[in-house]
Design a protein around this motif. Structure first.
Motif, PDB file in Angstrom:
ATOM      1  N   SER A  20     -55.039  53.207  43.944  1.00  0.00           N
ATOM      2  CA  SER A  20     -56.316  52.616  44.367  1.00  0.00           C
ATOM      3  C   SER A  20     -56.476  52.642  45.883  1.00  0.00           C
ATOM      4  CB  SER A  20     -56.436  51.175  43.853  1.00  0.00           C
ATOM      5  OG  SER A  20     -55.526  50.319  44.531  1.00  0.00           O
ATOM      6  N   LEU A  21     -55.356  52.741  46.601  1.00  0.00           N
ATOM      7  CA  LEU A  21     -55.393  52.798  48.056  1.00  0.00           C
ATOM      8  C   LEU A  21     -55.419  54.233  48.567  1.00  0.00           C
ATOM      9  CD1 LEU A  21     -52.842  49.955  48.909  1.00  0.00           C
ATOM     10  CD2 LEU A  21     -55.332  49.836  48.845  1.00  0.00           C
ATOM     11  N   GLY A  22     -55.499  55.174  47.634  1.00  0.00           N
ATOM     12  CA  GLY A  22     -55.635  56.566  48.028  1.00  0.00           C
ATOM     13  C   GLY A  22     -54.366  57.374  48.001  1.00  0.00           C
ATOM     14  N   PHE A  23     -53.336  56.843  47.349  1.00  0.00           N
ATOM     15  CA  PHE A  23     -52.063  57.549  47.285  1.00  0.00           C
ATOM     16  C   PHE A  23     -51.654  57.740  45.827  1.00  0.00           C
ATOM     17  CE2 PHE A  23     -52.275  55.164  51.202  1.00  0.00           C
ATOM     18  CZ  PHE A  23     -51.894  56.088  52.152  1.00  0.00           C
ATOM     19  N   VAL A  24     -51.072  58.871  45.545  1.00  0.00           N
ATOM     20  CA  VAL A  24     -50.611  59.150  44.189  1.00  0.00           C
ATOM     21  C   VAL A  24     -49.092  59.048  44.169  1.00  0.00           C
ATOM     22  CG1 VAL A  24     -50.525  60.834  42.320  1.00  0.00           C
ATOM     23  CG2 VAL A  24     -52.565  60.676  43.766  1.00  0.00           C
ATOM     24  N   ARG A  25     -48.600  58.049  43.464  1.00  0.00           N
ATOM     25  CA  ARG A  25     -47.157  57.856  43.318  1.00  0.00           C
ATOM     26  C   ARG A  25     -46.899  57.485  41.859  1.00  0.00           C
ATOM     27  NH1 ARG A  25     -47.824  59.521  47.831  1.00  0.00           N
ATOM     28  NH2 ARG A  25     -46.609  59.060  49.703  1.00  0.00           N
ATOM     29  N   LYS A  26     -46.763  58.500  41.005  1.00  0.00           N
ATOM     30  CA  LYS A  26     -46.581  58.244  39.583  1.00  0.00           C
ATOM     31  C   LYS A  26     -45.149  57.834  39.258  1.00  0.00           C
ATOM     32  CE  LYS A  26     -50.213  61.445  38.125  1.00  0.00           C
ATOM     33  NZ  LYS A  26     -50.529  62.658  37.323  1.00  0.00           N
ATOM     34  N   ARG A  27     -44.214  58.383  40.006  1.00  0.00           N
ATOM     35  CA  ARG A  27     -42.809  58.082  39.747  1.00  0.00           C
ATOM     36  C   ARG A  27     -42.274  57.086  40.770  1.00  0.00           C
ATOM     37  NH1 ARG A  27     -39.873  63.853  38.272  1.00  0.00           N
ATOM     38  NH2 ARG A  27     -41.121  64.348  36.407  1.00  0.00           N
ATOM     39  N   PHE A  28     -41.329  56.296  40.310  1.00  0.00           N
ATOM     40  CA  PHE A  28     -40.705  55.308  41.185  1.00  0.00           C
ATOM     41  C   PHE A  28     -39.621  56.004  42.006  1.00  0.00           C
ATOM     42  CE2 PHE A  28     -37.289  52.165  41.943  1.00  0.00           C
ATOM     43  CZ  PHE A  28     -37.997  51.248  42.699  1.00  0.00           C
ATOM     44  N   LYS A  29     -39.924  56.254  43.269  1.00  0.00           N
ATOM     45  CA  LYS A  29     -38.945  56.821  44.189  1.00  0.00           C
ATOM     46  C   LYS A  29     -38.699  55.796  45.280  1.00  0.00           C
ATOM     47  CE  LYS A  29     -40.216  61.648  43.335  1.00  0.00           C
ATOM     48  NZ  LYS A  29     -40.682  62.924  43.937  1.00  0.00           N
ATOM     49  N   ILE A  30     -37.570  55.151  45.190  1.00  0.00           N
ATOM     50  CA  ILE A  30     -37.320  53.969  46.009  1.00  0.00           C
ATOM     51  C   ILE A  30     -37.322  54.271  47.505  1.00  0.00           C
ATOM     52  CG2 ILE A  30     -34.792  54.126  46.015  1.00  0.00           C
ATOM     53  CD1 ILE A  30     -34.768  51.074  45.522  1.00  0.00           C
ATOM     54  N   ARG A  31     -37.032  55.514  47.892  1.00  0.00           N
ATOM     55  CA  ARG A  31     -37.018  55.852  49.309  1.00  0.00           C
ATOM     56  C   ARG A  31     -38.414  56.173  49.843  1.00  0.00           C
ATOM     57  NH1 ARG A  31     -31.843  59.835  50.405  1.00  0.00           N
ATOM     58  NH2 ARG A  31     -30.271  58.663  49.250  1.00  0.00           N
ATOM     59  N   ASP A  32     -39.349  56.485  48.971  1.00  0.00           N
ATOM     60  CA  ASP A  32     -40.708  56.803  49.398  1.00  0.00           C
ATOM     61  C   ASP A  32     -41.272  55.616  50.175  1.00  0.00           C
ATOM     62  OD1 ASP A  32     -43.662  56.721  49.234  1.00  0.00           O
ATOM     63  OD2 ASP A  32     -43.418  58.568  48.090  1.00  0.00           O
ATOM     64  N   PRO A  33     -41.703  55.804  51.433  1.00  0.00           N
ATOM     65  CA  PRO A  33     -42.144  54.664  52.247  1.00  0.00           C
ATOM     66  C   PRO A  33     -43.292  53.876  51.633  1.00  0.00           C
ATOM     67  CG  PRO A  33     -42.752  56.746  53.277  1.00  0.00           C
ATOM     68  CD  PRO A  33     -41.799  57.070  52.173  1.00  0.00           C
ATOM     69  N   TYR A  34     -44.218  54.551  50.955  1.00  0.00           N
ATOM     70  CA  TYR A  34     -45.363  53.856  50.372  1.00  0.00           C
ATOM     71  C   TYR A  34     -44.942  53.051  49.141  1.00  0.00           C
ATOM     72  CZ  TYR A  34     -48.031  56.754  53.557  1.00  0.00           C
ATOM     73  OH  TYR A  34     -48.526  57.346  54.700  1.00  0.00           O
ATOM     74  N   VAL A  35     -44.103  53.636  48.326  1.00  0.00           N
ATOM     75  CA  VAL A  35     -43.560  52.907  47.176  1.00  0.00           C
ATOM     76  C   VAL A  35     -42.699  51.755  47.660  1.00  0.00           C
ATOM     77  CG1 VAL A  35     -41.987  53.055  45.208  1.00  0.00           C
ATOM     78  CG2 VAL A  35     -43.618  54.900  45.642  1.00  0.00           C
ATOM     79  N   ASN A  36     -41.857  52.022  48.636  1.00  0.00           N
ATOM     80  CA  ASN A  36     -40.908  51.033  49.135  1.00  0.00           C
ATOM     81  C   ASN A  36     -41.602  49.820  49.729  1.00  0.00           C
ATOM     82  OD1 ASN A  36     -38.732  50.034  51.289  1.00  0.00           O
ATOM     83  ND2 ASN A  36     -37.669  51.203  49.698  1.00  0.00           N
ATOM     84  N   LEU A  37     -42.631  50.049  50.536  1.00  0.00           N
ATOM     85  CA  LEU A  37     -43.361  48.938  51.142  1.00  0.00           C
ATOM     86  C   LEU A  37     -44.112  48.128  50.095  1.00  0.00           C
ATOM     87  CD1 LEU A  37     -44.754  50.680  54.352  1.00  0.00           C
ATOM     88  CD2 LEU A  37     -42.977  48.914  54.257  1.00  0.00           C
TER      89      LEU A  37
END
Length: 211
Positions: free
Chosen positions: A130-147
């Motif tokens: 919804s914020l404009g990013f596509v992150r379907k998988r949980f990747k703990i190091r990904d900064p957007y997922v992590n934050l």
């Protein structure tokens, strides 16, 4: 011939110099809002700033506390002993002999031990989308997922304890230790370090509930 006595006498009045008044417009000092001040102070990557604001608002987390927490955890990937200096791949490790063991990952330094629980409880791909990013998988190091997960976890701790000081302590040492009162000295120092990052502002006004 004209009689000199008949000449009209003209009285010469010396001109009075009008003083030049210069109107110098004072430049207004641009004051940054407290959140932007912290971003500048910690040199937070520009591409993460709006996202961090939005995540904190959605998770109902005080952005000043969360930004300071990430600073203590990883220095926003700028540099820290024992942590890599790339915000896209921030990892902490402990040395066991000649071997490294990854312990905490990402800007918010999420424990690898609880990665599965973080994914189940706090990862919300639709929110990130919804914020404009596509992150379907949980990747703990990904900064957007992590934050996003880190802010969600802090929100969860705050709702549980009802106090930011206890929440950030639990973030550091675990909910069980805080609930039992088994809080090590380093965790108290951790909480105060977060508070000291942005308290003592103009007029010595204490803004942080951590003190």
């Amino acid at each position: 011939e004209t009689n000199s006595e008949e000449l009209t006498q003209v009285e010469f009045i010396p001109e009075i110099e009008t003083p030049i008044v210069e109107y110098i417009e004072e430049e207004e000092e641009i004051q940054l809002d407290p959140v932007e001040e912290l971003f500048e102070k910690f040199q937070v990557p520009y591409e993460l700033r709006d996202y961090t604001r939005q995540i904190c608002e959605i998770q109902n987390v005080d952005p000043l506390i969360f930004i300071s927490l990430v600073q203590i955890e990883s220095h926003w990937g700028n540099s820290k002993v024992g942590v890599t200096a790339d915000y896209n791949n921030v990892v902490s490790y402990r040395m066991y002999g000649k071997n490294k063991e990854w312990t905490d990952l990402g800007l918010a330094q999420l424990s690898t031990r609880y990665a599965a629980d973080f994914e189940k409880r706090h990862f919300n791909p639709s929110l990130i989308f919804s914020l404009g990013f596509v992150r379907k998988r949980f990747k703990i190091r990904d900064p957007y997922v992590n934050l996003q997960v880190g802010a969600s976890y802090l929100s969860y701790l705050y709702k549980h304890f009802g106090d930011y000081k206890l929440a950030v302590m639990a973030y550091n040492t675990g909910m069980g230790n805080v609930a039992k009162g088994n809080i090590p000295k380093i965790t108290y120092e951790y909480a105060h370090a977060i508070a000291n990052n942005w308290t003592r502002r103009q007029g010595d006004i204490e803004l942080c509930s951590l003190n």
